[in-house]
Scaffold this active site. Structure first.
Site: not given
Ligand code: MOS
Length: 727
Positions: A243-244, A470, A513, A618, A621, A691, A694
């Site tokens: 998705g990204f 995703i 997420g 984590i 891992p 998270g 990212e």
């Molecule tokens: Mo990310 S760009 O919030 O899927």
């Protein structure tokens, strides 16, 4: 469950399942081709017709004539949907341009028709028979030009400008200063699975098997766009092939599949072809970023300014490339701003780490340049300007901030001592070799997230939530969470995701997420544990769940027995109070790269990469490492290859396929290593996690650019760093 004070000891801390590097439970389905994707739902939708999307051939203007007679008469054609036949449509909260354009055209390849036929080939052949005349109007396609005089703008709720102290005065008198401009180009998500939807109507209710990151947002936007009640919309997205950020919202495939199925009176499936993906869907907007840093000879920053400009269609938003500069380094006098120009290119929107990813590509080169001006090691310069409080709001501390540890431990591990401070000193045959570093930073956001957990008489724990996986490992970390909470083995847990009939989760976006969706499962499990205790007459404060049993004092029952024939179900959500106002919650990394530049051709080869991440607990891992190495690979693409080439005459991205828009593959990246620092953040959620997906991207591009500079002595400030910029 309201989460408003730091988490204490709880069952997650047992770490029997959570924190273990177990394999992805969906992995075998994906690798054996048995995971059903949106375009392949033969299991649930019989005899679908095929829709083929027609994209606008101009960037701006109006359809003056459309002749569909030959297309309608072509073999196999069932119906053709256009804006005229569809009637008035609304616009979703998360879309800027209309998903079905016409007669007005907002951008190149905006969908303007859907041809529905018995086969894909028939639909495509008929689409080629549609004759469309356009009245083209002039568009604005050159970002640099349009930014002149463009207004300040920002995301809702965030200021377009922040000012602390007196930047101009402090910069003016700083003994060492840098004033440089950096550019990042438009980027495409280029995920493997294109946008695709299979739509099926039952009366006035529509089910959309689609590929989507944020089910609840998208369900709402389908209802809004089609003008039907939310209750009549069901979205199903159990597997997503990447998705990204490109699938945070609905796109043309969703709405056109629904409209096509309605018009054809039969299920219809629609995928965007690869050449449609680049101009029809969203992209990460290009940026032009000016950075000024002033420091004393002691290496302390006294003035820092980051001004970014980007463009979007009317009504769109900026790329928030200054976000990290508000939080990353100390310095008493500060300025950040964002300007937004109107450009008539395809719609800009979020792509993995929107804001920080391109922002750090600029800021972290600037930090490298300043370190050199100061005669300081780039790590020492960053350490000297570390802060444990929000530099714009000093009363707010970071809940955890191990940036210095990331950089220092990474330096040891990577052999940073071998680096020559002076560039172009190390040769390996015809290659010049160098090392670069950058800081990584990304916020960790708290989002409400709900789940339902059921226990049946066989002792199976079933978790249902509209959360998506995703490719991130969601199925697995949710199973680990439920296994930990209910005291069962992981193979006793069934995880059902990506269905709008399930409780509403945080969804997959903004690297929020993992922490939030598992915290929602935690909350539902707490409720289920209470229900079990209550049913058995146990005092819920004195109950343990382990080995498939529930115990209190010297009494114990098997969960199978506790469930009874009817089983037990509980549902709850994690909701956040004011902790996020008290503590700034962010994640940090040190990115290290060794790169070689060919002394004759300017070609670049990445030799080694290391990421050291501090991102809360984590949860797994193995899946976390996969997220980070995937992100590092994406960072290599951003640094060296990815560039949507804008045709400023006609207003479209020229390289709209994977031959022209190159992304790196495993073979491009010889060696990657990831280290996670021990971190448990009680302020983030009962999971004490954050998270990481990212964070892995944030800073990578600059670490590569800095390694290239250290290798060759050529400073490139315009991404991507291609070989022509060396010659
Ligand atoms: Mo990310 S760009 O919030 O899927």
């Amino acid at each position: 469950m309201k989460f408003d004070t730091p988490a204490g000891q709880n069952p997650i801390d047992q770490l029997k399942h959570v924190g273990k590097p177990i394999d992805r439970i969906d992995g075998k389905f994906k690798t054996t081709g048995t995971a059903p994707y949106a375009y392949e739902r033969h299991d649930v939708v019989a005899n679908p017709a095929y829709g083929y999307v027609v994209g606008a051939a101009v960037a701006k203007g109006r359809i003056s004539r459309i002749d569909m007679a030959a297309a309608k008469a072509a073999p196999g054609v069932l119906t053709i949907v256009t804006a005229e036949s569809a009637g008035p449509l609304g616009k979703g909260n998360f879309n800027t341009a209309k998903l079905l354009g016409g007669p007005e055209i907002d951008h190149y390849h905006q969908a303007i028709a859907l041809v529905v036929a018995e086969t894909f080939e028939q639909a495509r052949a008929a689409a080629a028979l549609i004759v469309i005349d356009y009245a083209r109007t002039a568009g604005r396609f050159d970002l640099a030009k349009e930014l002149k005089g463009a207004p300040l703008h920002s995301e809702k709720g965030k200021p377009p400008v922040t000012k602390i102290g007196d930047f101009d005065a402090a910069f003016g008198t700083a003994p060492v200063k840098l004033d440089a401009t950096y550019t990042t180009p438009d980027h495409s998500h280029a995920m493997m699975e294109p946008h695709a939807t299979t739509a099926k109507w039952d009366g006035d209710k529509v089910t959309l098997y689609t590929s989507n990151q944020m089910i609840a947002w998208s369900k709402g936007d389908v209802a809004k766009t089609l003008g039907i009640p939310k209750d009549n919309v069901r979205l199903v997205s159990p597997y997503v092939g990447g998705g990204f950020g490109g699938k945070l919202f609905i796109r043309a495939d969703v709405i056109l599949a629904a409209l096509g199925a309605k018009a054809a009176g039969r299920p219809v499936k629609v995928t965007l072809t690869r050449p449609m993906m680049f101009n029809n869907t969203t992209h990460r907007p290009a940026t032009i970023q000016r950075i000024r840093i002033g420091a004393g000879r002691d290496g302390k920053i006294t003035a820092i300014a980051h001004e970014s400009g980007s463009g979007d269609l009317p009504g769109g938003g900026p790329e928030t490339a200054v976000s990290q500069t508000r939080l990353l380094y100390a310095g008493a006098n500060r300025l950040t701003s964002m300007r937004l120009a109107v450009v008539d290119l395809p719609e800009g929107n979020a792509m993995r780490a929107p804001g920080e990813a391109p922002g750090l590509m600029a800021l972290e080169i600037a930090m490298d340049e300043m370190a050199e001006k100061l005669g300081m090691d780039p790590i020492a310069f960053r350490v000297a300007n570390d802060t444990q409080v929000d530099p714009e709001k000093p009363e707010r501390r970071f809940s955890q901030r191990q940036l210095v540890q990331c950089l220092e431990q990474g330096a040891d591990r990577f052999g940073w001592k071998q680096r020559s401070a002076k560039p172009a000193q190390r040769r390996d045959g015809q290659w010049l070799v160098g090392m670069g570093v950058a800081a990584g930073f990304r916020n960790s956001m708290a989002m409400k997230s709900a789940a339902r957990v059921a226990l049946d008489k066989k002792g199976i724990v079933t978790v249902s939530t509209d959360m998506t996986d995703i490719g991130t490992g969601t199925y697995t970390i949710i199973a680990q969470t439920a296994a930990e909470m209910m005291g069962v083995d992981i193979d006793k847990v069934v995880v059902q995701l990506g269905d709008s009939d399930h409780p509403v989760s945080a969804g997959s976006g903004g690297q929020w997420g993992a922490n939030n969706s598992t915290a929602g499962v935690y909350a539902a499990c707490v409720k289920l544990r209470e229900a079990i205790a209550q049913k058995l007459g146990f005092n819920s404060a004195d109950v343990t769940f382990a080995d498939g049993k529930v115990r209190s004092g010297n009494r114990s029952f098997a969960l199978t027995e506790a469930a009874g024939d009817a089983g037990l179900v509980a549902e709850d959500a994690i909701e956040y109070g004011d902790l996020g106002k008290t503590y700034q919650q962010s994640t940090f990394a040190g990115h290290f790269v060794e790169a070689a530049v060919h002394s004759l051709t300017g070609e670049v080869r990445i030799r080694r990469m290391l990421a050291v991440c501090a991102a809360g607990r984590i949860l797994n891992p193995k899946s976390a490492r996969s997220q980070v190495i995937g992100a590092m690979t994406m960072g290599a693409g951003a640094a060296l290859m990815e560039d949507l080439a804008v045709d400023t005459r006609f207003g479209f991205f020229v390289n709209h396929d994977l031959a022209g828009y190159e992304v790196p593959v495993h073979a491009d990246i010889p060696h990657q290593e990831v280290m996670f620092l021990d971190e448990v953040d009680p302020t983030s959620s009962p999971m004490k996690a954050k998270g990481v997906g990212e964070l892995g991207l944030c800073g990578v591009g600059a670490a590569i650019a800095n390694a290239i500079y250290n290798a060759s002595g050529v400073r490139v400030r315009e991404y991507p760093v291609t070989l022509d910029k060396h010659l």
